[in-house]
Design an enzyme around this catalytic site. Structure first.
Site: not given
Length: 613
Positions: A217, A250
């Site tokens: 990822h 994020c």
């Protein structure tokens, strides 16, 4: 030579990609994104997260999303699907697991950080406490038949603790696999990794961990995500997380950019001869669509480039508004050089240059026409009719149905006045559509019933999915298709229309295309991409037909229907001829013709201000 081993793409856009979007994305948009991704061939998709809405308000509608995609989730349990088909939802604890199971989830995802600092900032606990929480979730999930996927963040670097020791990543990976997780996804949360770091980390892990149990990822902060994925592939990794249009980031990692773009990595693997099972063109269209829906630039380099090739005349995204309005007629007065969108609970309006697209937005109700929809749509079509910067109007719908007619859930009209009001409202909408000077196109995505059939055939053109069928069911209810009859008899012809009304049978788009010519195109297959391609080709053809001439042609057609052989038809023809000879359009068109330009792009003429349309 044998082809190189294929890869498995885990699409994280609907969850990881959308969670940081500041404007609340409507549930229907999230659901359609998942459905589009599934149609593009993606079999593993992260649909949402069951974390507290306090921390991730964007995903507060997780139960609604899961209910809407329940059919897709059930398919993953079919024999032979294995773990290739999965819809893992993120859960932080046992409470999240219970909510996910109640909503129908069969796969869950658990997150842990390889860094103490990030763990405390992200989930307010230590790594040891996080492992304990995860163990409790896994203990409850596995007996229920729930599969568990694990994610490790900050595999290379932490914004609070600095570089991450690969041995710590190895230790966590082993504990998660021993716990019962079927796969561990290694996350470069900050996107700072490089191929050299990928090789270093995997060099530590692979002697101790089966590579088939690992996924990668990568974020793309430093533009290394694709290179990192290729490096991981060369070392045996075959599963990669990515996000359509490069959406994501994020919220607890300052400066972190989007995920590895699904379009970029699929393009890269296809160029390497590596199969992904993904229809890249359909994926590209989905990336463009979601970027427009949420009003941000497409973050995929390959996606933006391929979309331009697929749609050479498409303008760049200028602005998109996610808003809730009762009627968004303001869109019709926007500049014809822009792309914009407005939405409501009833329908969505999108404008691209001189084209306005209206999408019925009550998919869960079969796009049935409520009283307010009749009124608002009538006002909208009248407004568009008066806007000479609008050259073409497309009417379509979300969901499985085009339009199921009048909404029959409300109490029926019983008094003569109420019945007259219902008739007047439906008649006014059809008349407003019919009298628009612009060409109107019904893009029929699925079945239509009663008034929905009338709505489609009040338009000038019908382009249909093979799923489109038209059923005049009124006779079964003891009534008759009175209001729609004008347009059905006109377009289908008396013989076909009469029999279809008497029998209340299903009439397919293919039958109307071949038997009456009332349908003007049927897509090659049932995919949304095929229907979109059919529309794009037709709209491109109409660019070379002058808007003023189109308006006159519609008047001629109306006169032929109403006054066939009458003196009034001759009057309309004479007026049209006189206007044609003296019009500014005729001057521009004939000048171009004399210069050897046989096809004038009238959208460009209007945008350049060369005519007074």
């Amino acid at each position: 030579m044998a082809p190189p081993p294929s890869v498995r793409i885990i699409e994280v856009g609907p969850r990881d990609g959308l969670q940081n979007i500041s404007n609340v994305v409507p549930t229907r948009v999230k659901v359609e994104l998942i459905e589009r991704l599934s149609r593009a061939g993606l079999r593993s998709i992260e649909p949402t997260s069951f974390v507290s809405p306090k921390w991730v308000p964007q995903l507060a509608d997780a139960p609604e999303v899961m209910r809407a995609i329940s059919g897709l989730v059930k398919q993953q349990a079919a024999p032979g699907t294995g773990r290739d088909a999965a819809y893992p939802v993120l859960v932080p604890n046992v409470k999240g697991l219970e909510a996910a199971v109640k909503a129908g989830a069969r796969d869950i995802g658990l997150f842990i950080s390889a860094s103490e600092g990030f763990s405390r900032k992200n989930i307010n606990c230590s790594i040891a406490e996080s492992l304990e929480r995860m163990h409790k979730v896994v203990e409850k999930a596995l007996p229920l038949g729930i599969r568990v996927r694990a994610y490790i963040s900050c595999i290379f670097y932490c914004p609070y603790d600095g570089p991450t020791d690969p041995s710590r990543v190895l230790a966590l990976t082993q504990k998660l696999l021993d716990m019962g997780c079927y796969e561990v996804s290694l996350g470069d949360t900050l996107g700072v990794g490089s191929p050299a770091q990928v090789r270093r980390l995997l060099g530590v892990l692979l002697p101790h961990v089966p590579v088939a149990r690992l996924a990668a990822h990568f974020h793309d902060t430093y533009g290394q995500a694709v290179a990192n994925a290729v490096a991981a592939y060369e070392l045996g990794v075959r599963t990669f997380d990515s996000s359509v249009a490069g959406l994501g980031g994020c919220p607890y990692s300052p400066g972190a950019k989007g995920n590895l773009s699904s379009e970029d990595i699929v393009y890269t693997f296809h160029q390497m001869g590596i199969a992904t099972g993904v229809d890249l063109d359909e994926l590209v269209r989905t990336g463009h669509w979601i970027s427009q829906q949420i009003g941000i630039p497409n973050g995929s380099r390959a996606g933006a480039a391929i979309y331009t090739k697929l749609n050479p005349t498409a303008p760049a995204l200028a602005k998109n508004v996610l808003s809730s309005t009762k009627i968004a007629t303001a869109t019709s007065s926007s500049s014809s050089s822009s792309s914009s969108s407005s939405s409501s609970e009833e329908y969505v309006i999108e404008r691209t240059n001189a084209i306005v697209k209206i999408t019925l937005n009550r998919a869960r109700n079969g796009n049935a026409l409520t009283t307010s929809m009749l009124s608002n749509l009538t006002a909208l079509f009248k407004s568009l009719a008066a806007d000479r910067t609008v050259h073409r109007i497309v009417l379509t719908a979300r969901g499985s149905y085009f339009c199921t007619g009048m909404d029959l859930t409300a109490a029926p009209a019983t008094t003569p006045a109420a019945k007259r009001a219902n008739f007047a409202a439906l008649h006014a909408l059809f008349a407003a559509v019919d009298r628009c000077p612009q060409p109107t196109i019904a893009l029929v995505n699925g079945p239509a019933f009663g008034g929905g059939v009338g709505l489609a055939f009040a338009c000038d053109v019908r382009l249909c999915s093979p799923r489109a069928v038209f059923t005049l069911t009124e006779a079964r209810l003891g009534i008759c298709p009175a209001v729609v009859s004008r347009y059905i008899f006109r377009e289908w012809g008396v013989a076909v229309a009469r029999e279809a009304m008497l029998s209340a049978r299903r009439v397919t788009a293919a039958e109307l295309q071949t038997r009456t010519g009332a349908v003007h195109g049927v897509a090659d297959d049932e995919s949304q991409g095929a229907l979109a391609a059919l529309l794009a080709a037709y709209l491109d053809r109409l660019r070379f037909c002058a808007p003023g001439a189109s308006e006159q042609i519609k008047e001629l057609a109306r006169a032929a229907w109403r006054f066939a052989g009458d003196e009034r038809q001759d009057e309309v023809i004479g007026e049209a001829f006189a206007q044609m000879i003296d019009s500014e359009e005729a001057r521009v068109g004939m000048e171009n013709f004399r210069r050897g330009v046989k096809e004038t792009d009238w959208d460009n003429v209007a945008m350049a201000g060369k005519s007074k349309l």
